[in-house]
Design a protein around this motif. Structure first.
Motif, PDB file in Angstrom:
ATOM      1  N   ILE A  83       0.840  -1.193   0.000  1.00  0.00           N
ATOM      2  CA  ILE A  83       0.000   0.000   0.000  1.00  0.00           C
ATOM      3  C   ILE A  83       0.873   1.240   0.000  1.00  0.00           C
ATOM      4  N   TYR A 123       3.907   1.430  -1.020  1.00  0.00           N
ATOM      5  CA  TYR A 123       4.642   1.535  -2.276  1.00  0.00           C
ATOM      6  C   TYR A 123       3.780   2.200  -3.336  1.00  0.00           C
ATOM      7  N   PHE A 124       2.521   1.810  -3.367  1.00  0.00           N
ATOM      8  CA  PHE A 124       1.692   2.299  -4.455  1.00  0.00           C
ATOM      9  C   PHE A 124       1.141   3.697  -4.200  1.00  0.00           C
ATOM     10  N   THR A 125       0.854   3.993  -2.979  1.00  0.00           N
ATOM     11  CA  THR A 125       0.254   5.306  -2.747  1.00  0.00           C
ATOM     12  C   THR A 125       1.280   6.310  -2.246  1.00  0.00           C
ATOM     13  N   LEU A 162       3.239  -6.038  -8.805  1.00  0.00           N
ATOM     14  CA  LEU A 162       4.424  -5.213  -9.073  1.00  0.00           C
ATOM     15  C   LEU A 162       4.790  -5.301 -10.548  1.00  0.00           C
ATOM     16  N   TYR A 209       2.174  -3.639 -12.672  1.00  0.00           N
ATOM     17  CA  TYR A 209       2.296  -2.202 -12.469  1.00  0.00           C
ATOM     18  C   TYR A 209       3.496  -1.671 -13.248  1.00  0.00           C
ATOM     19  N   GLU A 251      -0.900   8.621  -9.501  1.00  0.00           N
ATOM     20  CA  GLU A 251      -1.531   8.406  -8.197  1.00  0.00           C
ATOM     21  C   GLU A 251      -2.740   7.496  -8.346  1.00  0.00           C
ATOM     22  N   ILE A 293      -3.451   5.427 -10.778  1.00  0.00           N
ATOM     23  CA  ILE A 293      -3.053   4.067 -11.151  1.00  0.00           C
ATOM     24  C   ILE A 293      -2.568   3.317  -9.916  1.00  0.00           C
ATOM     25  N   ARG A 294      -1.736   4.020  -9.159  1.00  0.00           N
ATOM     26  CA  ARG A 294      -1.186   3.379  -7.955  1.00  0.00           C
ATOM     27  C   ARG A 294      -2.280   2.995  -6.996  1.00  0.00           C
ATOM     28  N   ARG A 295      -3.214   3.918  -6.817  1.00  0.00           N
ATOM     29  CA  ARG A 295      -4.274   3.652  -5.861  1.00  0.00           C
ATOM     30  C   ARG A 295      -5.099   2.462  -6.333  1.00  0.00           C
ATOM     31  N   TYR A 322      -4.128   0.037  -8.238  1.00  0.00           N
ATOM     32  CA  TYR A 322      -3.350  -1.184  -8.036  1.00  0.00           C
ATOM     33  C   TYR A 322      -3.324  -1.577  -6.565  1.00  0.00           C
ATOM     34  N   ALA A 323      -3.168  -0.574  -5.726  1.00  0.00           N
ATOM     35  CA  ALA A 323      -3.124  -0.858  -4.287  1.00  0.00           C
ATOM     36  C   ALA A 323      -4.438  -1.471  -3.845  1.00  0.00           C
ATOM     37  N   VAL A 375      -4.907  -5.058  -2.286  1.00  0.00           N
ATOM     38  CA  VAL A 375      -5.497  -5.332  -0.977  1.00  0.00           C
ATOM     39  C   VAL A 375      -6.652  -6.306  -1.133  1.00  0.00           C
TER      40      VAL A 375
END
Lengths: 328, 646
Positions: free
Chosen positions: A24, A26-28, B33, B36, B293, B295-297, B299-300, B304
Motif C-alpha cells: 500500500i 509503495y503504491f500510494t 508489481l 504495475y 496516483e 493508477i497506484r491507488r 493497483y493498491a 489489498v
C-alpha cells in the motif's frame, strides 16, 4: 517444539501484515492524502510598479507552482501604509493559512500580529524586512552588512588613495540604512588611505540627495567618492555628478537596481552598485515556508545573497536577468 | 490432554492457511508489481513519445523563426539599395539612406516578432528601420558581441543567445539577435553589419506554452551551453537550481536521465537545424505516468482485495483439508475413550478417505477382537460357575444320603422313602436338561423338594411356607437361586436360633412404568437370628461390589472358595455339637460345608452374581435383616416370559 510454533505463527502474521502495508505504501507513497498547504504572503506592497516586489511575486508563484501548493499574495497599496498592512495581517490570521510570509512595513508595530499568528499555531516567516521578535521561523533577506562590505571592498580598490569619501544615506534608524553604513564603514574606516567625511541623510528624497552631493563636491575638492546607500540617494548623487561634470573625478558607489541606475552605469557615472536577488528571495521564502510545515528548522537568518554590478560585468548573461528581470 | 490435541489441530490448520497465504500473497505482490511495472513502462513510453513530439514541435517553431531571420539577412545581403547605401560615402548617402531605410521598414512591418532591423557601417554608424530610434550614446556598436562575431565570419549569419539589446537609447529589450556581415556584391569587401532582433518574448511564449506534466518545462541552450531560455534562469544563476548542461552537450541520446543530485528528471533533447541550439524538455520522473496516483491507488486497491481474498481462500482451503482430519481425530478420540461402535463417515477419494477407511477397518477389527475376548471371558466365567454349582451339590447329596442312612438304620421307612423321592426330584430339577434358565415354577418345585428333605431332617425346628402366586410360575429365572438362599436361612438364621424357625418364600410381579420392563420380586424370609448392622453392611457391600464391578476377579472368587474350605474344618465341632443336640442326627459334614466365620455363604454371592450375569447389574439380591428378628432376601428379576439364550 510447541513453544517454537507459538512464536512462528505471530511472526508469519506480522510478515504478512508488513507485506500488505509495504504494497500500500509503495503504491500510494503517502498513505494519508496530504492536506493542501496554503501559503499567504503579506508583502510590503502589491503596487505593480514596484519592480522589486513584482520579481518577488513572480518567483513566489513559480515556487508555489513547482511545489504544488496554494499561494495568495496580499499587501497594502503602498509601502508606507502600515495601518493597512496591520489590517490585512489581521484578516489573514482569521483565514488560518498554513504559513504566513511577511514583509513587514514596520519592525515594531507588526510584532503583536506575529505573536497572534504564533498563538494560533500559524508559522510566520519574514521576508526582506523583519520584525523585532524571535518568533518568525527565519528571516529571508539580503545580508545588508555583507553586501555593503562587498561594495566597500570594491570601492577600496578603485578610489585613488588619499581621498575623502562621503556616505549618503536615506533615513536614520532604518534597518537598511544602519546595516549598509555599518558594512561600508567596517571596511573603509580601517583603510588609512581614506577619510570618511561623514554620513548625510536624504530622508529618501532624490532632491535632498542631489543637493547634499552638490554641496559636498563643492565643499570638499578632495572628495573622490560618494557611497549612496539606496536607489534614491544613488540617482540624486548621480545627477549631481553629471551636472557638475565630475564624472571620473568623483566616483559613485551605490545600491539597488533601476533602469535609471543602469543608464548611469552605462554612462560611467555610477561605478558600481550592489543589487539584491528578489527572485531568490521570493522563491526561497515559499520553499522555506513549505519546509517549515514539514518540520524543518532554519537559522534565524537566511541570506539570499547580493551581486556587485559594474559597467564591465553588467551585460554578463548571469547579470542581465537580475538587471532586466522582465522581458519587454 | 484435550488441550494438547486442540493446539495440535490448531497448528495444522493455521500452518496450512499461513503457508497458502504466504505463497499466494507473494505471487500477488509479484504479479501486481510486475503488471504495475508494465503499465508504468507503457505509460512512460507513451509519455516519452509525447514529450519527444512536443519538443520537436518547439524546435520546429523556433527553427522557423531563425530561418525567417536568416532569410531576411539573405534578402538584405542581396538587396541593391542596401548595397548602394553601404557602399556610398557618408556625404553621398542622403538618398540611398532613405531607400535603405524603406527596405528595413518593409521587413519589420511584415513581421511583429522582429523588434529591430539595423545596419551599421564599418564605423559603427547606424541605420535603424525607424528614424526616431536613437543609438545609445554610451555604447559603441563595434565593441558589441554581435558585431565582433559577425565580423569574424563575413557572409555568415551569427545568432546570439538571448540578451538585453542595449544599442538603443532608453530601450532595453530582451531579444535574440542575428548579425551578419554584409559583403559587397562586386568585390566581396565587408560593407557593414546587419542586426536583426527577434523578440525574446516570442521564444518565451513558445517554450512556456508547453506543459510537461505539472512541473516539467522546456529550456533552450546554445552551442556553448549558455542558456537561451530557461523559465528559472535566475535560480540557475544564483545556484538554487541546477541543470546538467555538460551532460546535455555530451550525450548523443535524445532522451536520458539527468544526472543531477536531488532531482529525478529526464531530459529530452532536440537539436535545431538553423542554429547550434538545443531544445531540452525536462520531465519529472514521478510525473511521467499520467495520473500515476490514480493508477497506484487502483493497483493498491486491487492488491489489498486480492490479498484479503487469498487469505480468506487460504483459510477456507486449509479448513476444507483439515476438517476431515479433525473429524477423524474426533472419532479416534471416541475410540480412545472406549467407544468402538464409532465409524468415520468420511467419503473422500484421497489419502484422507483411505485413512478413514483404514481407521474404520481397524476399529472394526478391534471391536471384534474385544467382543471375542468378552465372550470368551463370559463363557469361562459361566463354566466356572457351573463348576461351582457342581461343587455345591455333592455336599448336600452327601449330607442327605447320610441322613437317609441314619433314618434307614433307625427303621424309619416312610421318611426314607419320602426323603429319597424328594432327593431324586431335586436332582432331576437341578439338572434341568442342562439349561441355566428355568421357569419360576420349576425353581419353586426345586426348593420345595429341598425343604421337604430339610423338614424331615429338622422336624419341628423348621417350618416353611411357599407362597409364590401362580401367575409368576411361567416367568423365567436363573436356576437354583431359591435353594441356596433357603439353605442360608436355615443354616445361619434358624439353626442358630434356640426355638423353631419359619422360612417363607413369596413373590410378586411389579409393574414398571411404560418403557421399562416389569420386574418380579421374590423373597425368602426367615425368623432366625438375623444379622447385626455391621454384618448386614458388609454383606450389602459385597453384593454391591459384585454389582458394580461386574465379574469378580479371579483371585476374589478363589479367595472365597479357599475361605470356605478352610472354614469347613474350623467350624466342624460347633456345628456337629448343635446339630447333635437338636436333631439327634449327626450332620457333621453337611453342616461343615455351610457354616463358617463368613455369615453369608459363597452360595448367596453366587446367586447374585449369576442373576447379574444373565439379566444385568440392575437385578440381584437385596438383604433386609434385623438382629434377633430374622432376615429377608429379596430377589429382583426381570419379568421374562419367553425363552432366553444362555
Amino acid at each position: 517444539m510447541k513453544r517454537r510454533t507459538v512464536f512462528i505463527v505471530p511472526a508469519i502474521l506480522l510478515f504478512l501484515l508488513f507485506t500488505g502495508i509495504f504494497i500500500i505504501l509503495y503504491f500510494t507513497q503517502t498513505p494519508f492524502p496530504q492536506k493542501e498547504i496554503r501559503v499567504v504572503a503579506v508583502l510590503k506592497t502589491i503596487d505593480t510598479n514596484m519592480e522589486f516586489w513584482e520579481v518577488v511575486k513572480t518567483a513566489m508563484r513559480m515556487a508555489a507552482n513547482e511545489l504544488g501548493i496554494g499561494l495568495e499574495i496580499v499587501g497594502p497599496p503602498d509601502e508606507s501604509d502600515i495601518e493597512s498592512q496591520i489590517r490585512i495581517m489581521e484578516a489573514v490570521i482569521q483565514q488560518k493559512p498554513s504559513v504566513i510570509i511577511l514583509a513587514a512595513t514596520d519592525r515594531e508595530r507588526l510584532v503583536p500580529l506575529v505573536e497572534k499568528a504564533h498563538h494560533q499555531r500559524i508559522p510566520v516567516i519574514t521576508l526582506d524586512s523583519g520584525v523585532k521578535s524571535p518568533l518568525p521561523r527565519t528571516f529571508v533577506a539580503t545580508n545588508n552588512v555583507e553586501a555593503a562590505r562587498e561594495l566597500a571592498r570594491y570601492a577600496q580598490n578603485h578610489i585613488p588613495p588619499e581621498s575623502m569619501v562621503a556616505i549618503v544615506n536615506h533615513i536614520p534608524g532604518a534597518t537598511t540604512a544602519i546595516e549598509r553604513e555599518q558594512g561600508v564603514r567596517s571596511i573603509l574606516e580601517k583603510d588609512p588611505r581614506f577619510t570618511i567625511i561623514g554620513t548625510y541623510f536624504t530622508d529618501n528624497f532624490e532632491e535632498n540627495a542631489y543637493t547634499i552631493a552638490r554641496s559636498l563636491m563643492n565643499q570638499y575638492p578632495r572628495l573622490r567618492a560618494l557611497l549612496a546607500m539606496n536607489e534614491v540617494s544613488v540617482i540624486g548623487c548621480a545627477r549631481a555628478i553629471r551636472d557638475l561634470e565630475k564624472k571620473g573625478k568623483v566616483q559613485l558607489y551605490g545600491f539597488d537596481n533601476s533602469l535609471v541606475e543602469v543608464q548611469f552605469l552605462e554612462e560611467g557615472v555610477l561605478n558600481a552598485t550592489v543589487i539584491q536577488r528578489p527572485f531568490t528571495m521570493g522563491y526561497l521564502s515559499v520553499q522555506i515556508a513549505v519546509d517549515v510545515l514539514r518540520g524543518k528548522t532554519f537559522p534565524s537568518f537566511t541570506d539570499t545573497g547580493s551581486v556587485l554590478i559594474t559597467p564591465e560585468n553588467m551585460y554578463y548573461p548571469e547579470h542581465q536577468k537580475l538587471l532586466f528581470p522582465f522581458v519587454k | 490432554m484435550s488441550e494438547r490435541a486442540a493446539s495440535h489441530s490448531h497448528s495444522i490448520q493455521v500452518t496450512m492457511a499461513l503457508a497458502f497465504s504466504v505463497v499466494s500473497v507473494s505471487i500477488i505482490v509479484a504479479a501486481i508489481l510486475l503488471s504495475y511495472a508494465f503499465t508504468e513502462e507503457a505509460a512512460r513510453l507513451s509519455s516519452r513519445t509525447y514529450t519527444r513530439q512536443l519538443i520537436r514541435q518547439i524546435a520546429q517553431n523556433v527553427d522557423m523563426y531563425i530561418d525567417y531571420m536568416k532569410s531576411i539577412s539573405s534578402f538584405i545581403q542581396g538587396n541593391q539599395d542596401i548595397q548602394g547605401y553601404l557602399s556610398a560615402t557618408e556625404e553621398s548617402r542622403f538618398f540611398s539612406r532613405q531607400r535603405a531605410r524603406e527596405v528595413l521598414e518593409t521587413i519589420i512591418r511584415s513581421r511583429k516578432d522582429i523588434s529591430l532591423v539595423a545596419l551599421f557601417d564599418m564605423q559603427g554608424k547606424p541605420l535603424f528601420h525607424d528614424e526616431r530610434l536613437e543609438v545609445n550614446p554610451h555604447r559603441d556598436p563595434r565593441r558589441e558581441n554581435w558585431f565582433v562575431s559577425a565580423m569574424q565570419r563575413p557572409g555568415e549569419s551569427h545568432i546570439s543567445s538571448s540578451h538585453v539589446q542595449n544599442i538603443l537609447k532608453n530601450q532595453y529589450r530582451w531579444v535574440i539577435s542575428l548579425s551578419r556581415c554584409i559583403v559587397s556584391e562586386q568585390d566581396a569587401s565587408t560593407l557593414g553589419i546587419l542586426l536583426v532582433d527577434l523578440n525574446y518574448d516570442l521564444i518565451q511564449r513558445i517554450c512556456s506554452s508547453v506543459r510537461l506534466g505539472k512541473r516539467g518545462y522546456v529550456f533552450i541552450i546554445d552551442g556553448k551551453g549558455e542558456l537561451v531560455y530557461h523559465p528559472q534562469q535566475q535560480l540557475i544563476y544564483s545556484g538554487l537550481k541546477k541543470e546538467n548542461i555538460p551532460q546535455i552537450l555530451e550525450t548523443k541520446s535524445d532522451y536520458f536521465i539527468a544526472d543531477i543530485p536531488d532531482m529525478k528528471v529526464l531530459y529530452s533533447v532536440q537539436n535545431l537545424q538553423n542554429v547550434d541550439w538545443k531544445v531540452v524538455g525536462v520531465n519529472y520522473k514521478d510525473e511521467l505516468v499520467e495520473n500515476q496516483e490514480h493508477i497506484r491507488r487502483t493497483y493498491a486497491l486491487w492488491g489489498v482485495a486480492f490479498f484479503s481474498i487469498s487469505i480468506l481462500l487460504s483459510i477456507v482451503v486449509a479448513q476444507q483439508i483439515s476438517r476431515p482430519i479433525k473429524r477423524l481425530r474426533n472419532s479416534m478420540r471416541l475410540v480412545e475413550q472406549g467407544n468402538f461402535h464409532i465409524r468415520s463417515n468420511i467419503r473422500a477419494n484421497n489419502e484422507i478417505g483411505e485413512l478413514a477407511r483404514d481407521f474404520n477397518l481397524m476399529v472394526e477389527e478391534i471391536e471384534k477382537l474385544l467382543y471375542r475376548i468378552k465372550e470368551q471371558q463370559e463363557a469361562k466365567r459361566k463354566s466356572e460357575l457351573k463348576a461351582l454349582q457342581m461343587q455345591i451339590n455333592p455336599h448336600f447329596l452327601y449330607n442327605t444320603l447320610d441322613s437317609i442312612i441314619w433314618m434307614a438304620e433307625g427303621g424309619k421307612q416312610t421318611e426314607v422313602v419320602e426323603m429319597s423321592a424328594a432327593l431324586a426330584k431335586l436332582f432331576r430339577l437341578s439338572i434341568s436338561k442342562g439349561r441355566e434358565i428355568v421357569t419360576i415354577g420349576s425353581e419353586v418345585e426345586h426348593v420345595r423338594n429341598y425343604l421337604t428333605i430339610q423338614k424331615i431332617r429338622y422336624r419341628d425346628r423348621l417350618d416353611y411356607r411357599i407362597e409364590i402366586p401362580d401367575l409368576l410360575i411361567e416367568y423365567r429365572t436363573v436356576k437354583i437361586i431359591l435353594q441356596p438362599l433357603v439353605e442360608n436361612a436355615i443354616y445361619h438364621g434358624i439353626k442358630n436360633k434356640g426355638g423353631p424357625g419359619l422360612v417363607v418364600i413369596g413373590g410378586c410381579l411389579i409393574h414398571e412404568p411404560e418403557g421399562s420392563r416389569d420386574r418380579i420380586e421374590l423373597f425368602v424370609q426367615d425368623d432366625g437370628v438375623g444379622m447385626d448392622d455391621e454384618t448386614l453392611q458388609r454383606l450389602r457391600k459385597r453384593l454391591g461390589r459384585v454389582k458394580n464391578e461386574g465379574l469378580p476377579s479371579e483371585s476374589e472368587a478363589g479367595g472365597f472358595s479357599e475361605g470356605e474350605s478352610g472354614a469347613s474344618f474350623s467350624g466342624e465341632g460347633g456345628l456337629s455339637r448343635k446339630g447333635g443336640t437338636s436333631f439327634g442326627i449327626p450332620l457333621k459334614i453337611a453342616d461343615n460345608s455351610h457354616s463358617g466365620t463368613s455369615h453369608h455363604g459363597l452360595g448367596v454371592l453366587n446367586v447374585d452374581e449369576r442373576i447379574k450375569l444373565y439379566f444385568g447389574p440392575a437385578y440381584g439380591l437385596r438383604y433386609e435383616s434385623q438382629e434377633g428378628k430374622g432376615t429377608t432376601v429379596y430377589i429382583d428379576l426381570p419379568a421374562i416370559l419367553e425363552d432366553i439364550e444362555e
